[in-house]
Design a protein around this motif. Structure first.
Motif, PDB file in Angstrom:
ATOM      1  N   ARG A  71      -6.572  12.347   5.018  1.00  0.00           N
ATOM      2  CA  ARG A  71      -6.963  11.892   3.691  1.00  0.00           C
ATOM      3  C   ARG A  71      -8.368  11.307   3.737  1.00  0.00           C
ATOM      4  O   ARG A  71      -8.697  10.561   4.666  1.00  0.00           O
ATOM      5  CB  ARG A  71      -5.964  10.830   3.211  1.00  0.00           C
ATOM      6  N   GLN A  82       0.766   4.176  -2.669  1.00  0.00           N
ATOM      7  CA  GLN A  82       0.563   5.540  -2.183  1.00  0.00           C
ATOM      8  C   GLN A  82       1.653   6.470  -2.719  1.00  0.00           C
ATOM      9  O   GLN A  82       1.369   7.595  -3.148  1.00  0.00           O
ATOM     10  CB  GLN A  82       0.572   5.533  -0.663  1.00  0.00           C
ATOM     11  N   LYS A 109     -10.249   7.485  -0.405  1.00  0.00           N
ATOM     12  CA  LYS A 109      -8.914   7.414  -0.989  1.00  0.00           C
ATOM     13  C   LYS A 109      -8.125   6.256  -0.400  1.00  0.00           C
ATOM     14  O   LYS A 109      -7.408   5.535  -1.105  1.00  0.00           O
ATOM     15  CB  LYS A 109      -8.163   8.729  -0.748  1.00  0.00           C
ATOM     16  N   LEU A 110      -8.261   6.061   0.907  1.00  0.00           N
ATOM     17  CA  LEU A 110      -7.595   4.932   1.552  1.00  0.00           C
ATOM     18  C   LEU A 110      -8.125   3.615   1.000  1.00  0.00           C
ATOM     19  O   LEU A 110      -7.365   2.664   0.798  1.00  0.00           O
ATOM     20  CB  LEU A 110      -7.803   5.000   3.068  1.00  0.00           C
ATOM     21  N   TRP A 169       1.518  11.738   2.729  1.00  0.00           N
ATOM     22  CA  TRP A 169       1.403  11.110   4.041  1.00  0.00           C
ATOM     23  C   TRP A 169       0.377  11.813   4.928  1.00  0.00           C
ATOM     24  O   TRP A 169       0.398  11.688   6.131  1.00  0.00           O
ATOM     25  CB  TRP A 169       2.758  11.124   4.743  1.00  0.00           C
ATOM     26  N   ALA A 190      -0.056  10.508  -3.266  1.00  0.00           N
ATOM     27  CA  ALA A 190      -1.035  10.818  -2.222  1.00  0.00           C
ATOM     28  C   ALA A 190      -0.393  11.408  -0.983  1.00  0.00           C
ATOM     29  O   ALA A 190      -1.054  12.036  -0.173  1.00  0.00           O
ATOM     30  CB  ALA A 190      -1.809   9.547  -1.841  1.00  0.00           C
ATOM     31  N   SER A 236       1.031   7.161  -6.397  1.00  0.00           N
ATOM     32  CA  SER A 236      -0.144   8.003  -6.642  1.00  0.00           C
ATOM     33  C   SER A 236       0.095   9.461  -6.285  1.00  0.00           C
ATOM     34  O   SER A 236      -0.700  10.330  -6.640  1.00  0.00           O
ATOM     35  CB  SER A 236      -1.338   7.480  -5.844  1.00  0.00           C
ATOM     36  N   LEU A 271      -6.577   2.986  -2.386  1.00  0.00           N
ATOM     37  CA  LEU A 271      -5.194   2.551  -2.246  1.00  0.00           C
ATOM     38  C   LEU A 271      -5.124   1.086  -1.826  1.00  0.00           C
ATOM     39  O   LEU A 271      -4.311   0.316  -2.357  1.00  0.00           O
ATOM     40  CB  LEU A 271      -4.467   3.420  -1.217  1.00  0.00           C
ATOM     41  N   ARG A 285       0.831  -1.204   0.000  1.00  0.00           N
ATOM     42  CA  ARG A 285       0.000   0.000   0.000  1.00  0.00           C
ATOM     43  C   ARG A 285       0.864   1.253   0.000  1.00  0.00           C
ATOM     44  O   ARG A 285       0.556   2.246  -0.672  1.00  0.00           O
ATOM     45  CB  ARG A 285      -0.941   0.019   1.198  1.00  0.00           C
TER      46      ARG A 285
END
Length: 255
Positions: free
Chosen positions: A117, A106, A121-122, A113, A111, A109, A125, A102
């Protein structure tokens, strides 16, 4: 022949008076798997390190497509599409297998840290990570700490991490090193999946002739840091000078 996805031109590195890689010019293309062979000390891993940025070149250039990446850091090269797996596994040992993948998804992407978020979105991912987990046939190990995987499982996870980063160039330095005969096919099957993608370029450093024969579309031979041979596997293996320098001794070692 399509435009090279990766090219080195007169790539050279000197350590004091020793020339470890000497003016190596070579182009690599999408949909092609090139295996780099040569005796110990030939410069294979050093050549890999020059391409991926672990070592700075003394002279010469590295191009990724039309982009000169010679002066880029390893992390910048990775962002531009160079994916590298090392002889030793490079994982987050205390995180779960799924979390390792993951984090790779991440990072790709962009995305970041952030703590806040959105939940969806999580979920995205995690779903993407599960796809690579399945490709590596590690679903039943998803919540196991990466450090608890056997060596073969850790090598599979490292390949899955590379796949999750979706690089343009995949570089494997002896991907089956230290693996038992029953563990190696799983990693080789993963590399074969990557090899089947016509948009990807695969480079391997490998000593085992059975692995070379199974995966190579092309073989290049380094000797004393210089490019000794470059061509189709049958052509290179039939070359007497290559047999004298490398293949004969390698066959004896792996027999």
């Amino acid at each position: 022949m399509p435009q090279p996805s990766l090219m080195t031109s007169d790539l050279t590195i000197r350590f004091g008076g020793h020339v470890a890689v000497n003016q190596v010019t070579c182009a690599f293309h999408p949909g092609e798997t090139t295996v780099i062979v040569g005796p110990n000390g030939a410069g294979k891993t050093t050549y890999f390190n020059l391409i991926s940025g672990q070592l700075p070149a003394t002279s010469g250039t590295v191009h990724l497509g039309d982009t000169d990446i010679t002066s880029m850091s390893p992390s910048s090269r990775a962002r531009h599409g160079i994916g590298r797996a090392f002889q030793l596994t490079n994982l987050f040992p205390q995180l779960s297998v799924l979390e390792n993948i993951r984090l790779a998804v991440q990072a790709r992407s962009g995305a970041g840290w952030g703590l806040f978020r959105p939940a969806h979105k999580l979920t995205q991912l995690k779903q993407s990570a599960e796809k690579y987990l399945a490709a590596a046939q590690l679903e039943d190990k998803a919540y196991m700490p990466a450090s608890a995987l056997p060596h073969g499982g850790q090598r599979k996870l490292e390949v899955a991490l590379l796949m999750a980063m979706e690089p343009k160039i995949y570089m494997f330095d002896e991907p089956t090193a230290g693996m038992s005969l029953d563990q190696a096919p799983a990693v080789l099957d993963l590399i074969a999946q990557i090899k089947a993608d016509p948009d990807k370029t695969v480079l391997l450093v490998e000593h085992k002739m059975d692995v070379v024969r199974a995966l190579a579309d092309r073989i290049i031979v380094l000797h004393n840091g210089e490019l000794l041979a470059d061509g189709a596997p049958a052509e290179v293996m039939a070359s007497q000078i290559v047999r004298d320098v490398y293949l004969g001794s390698a066959t004896e070692e792996t027999a």
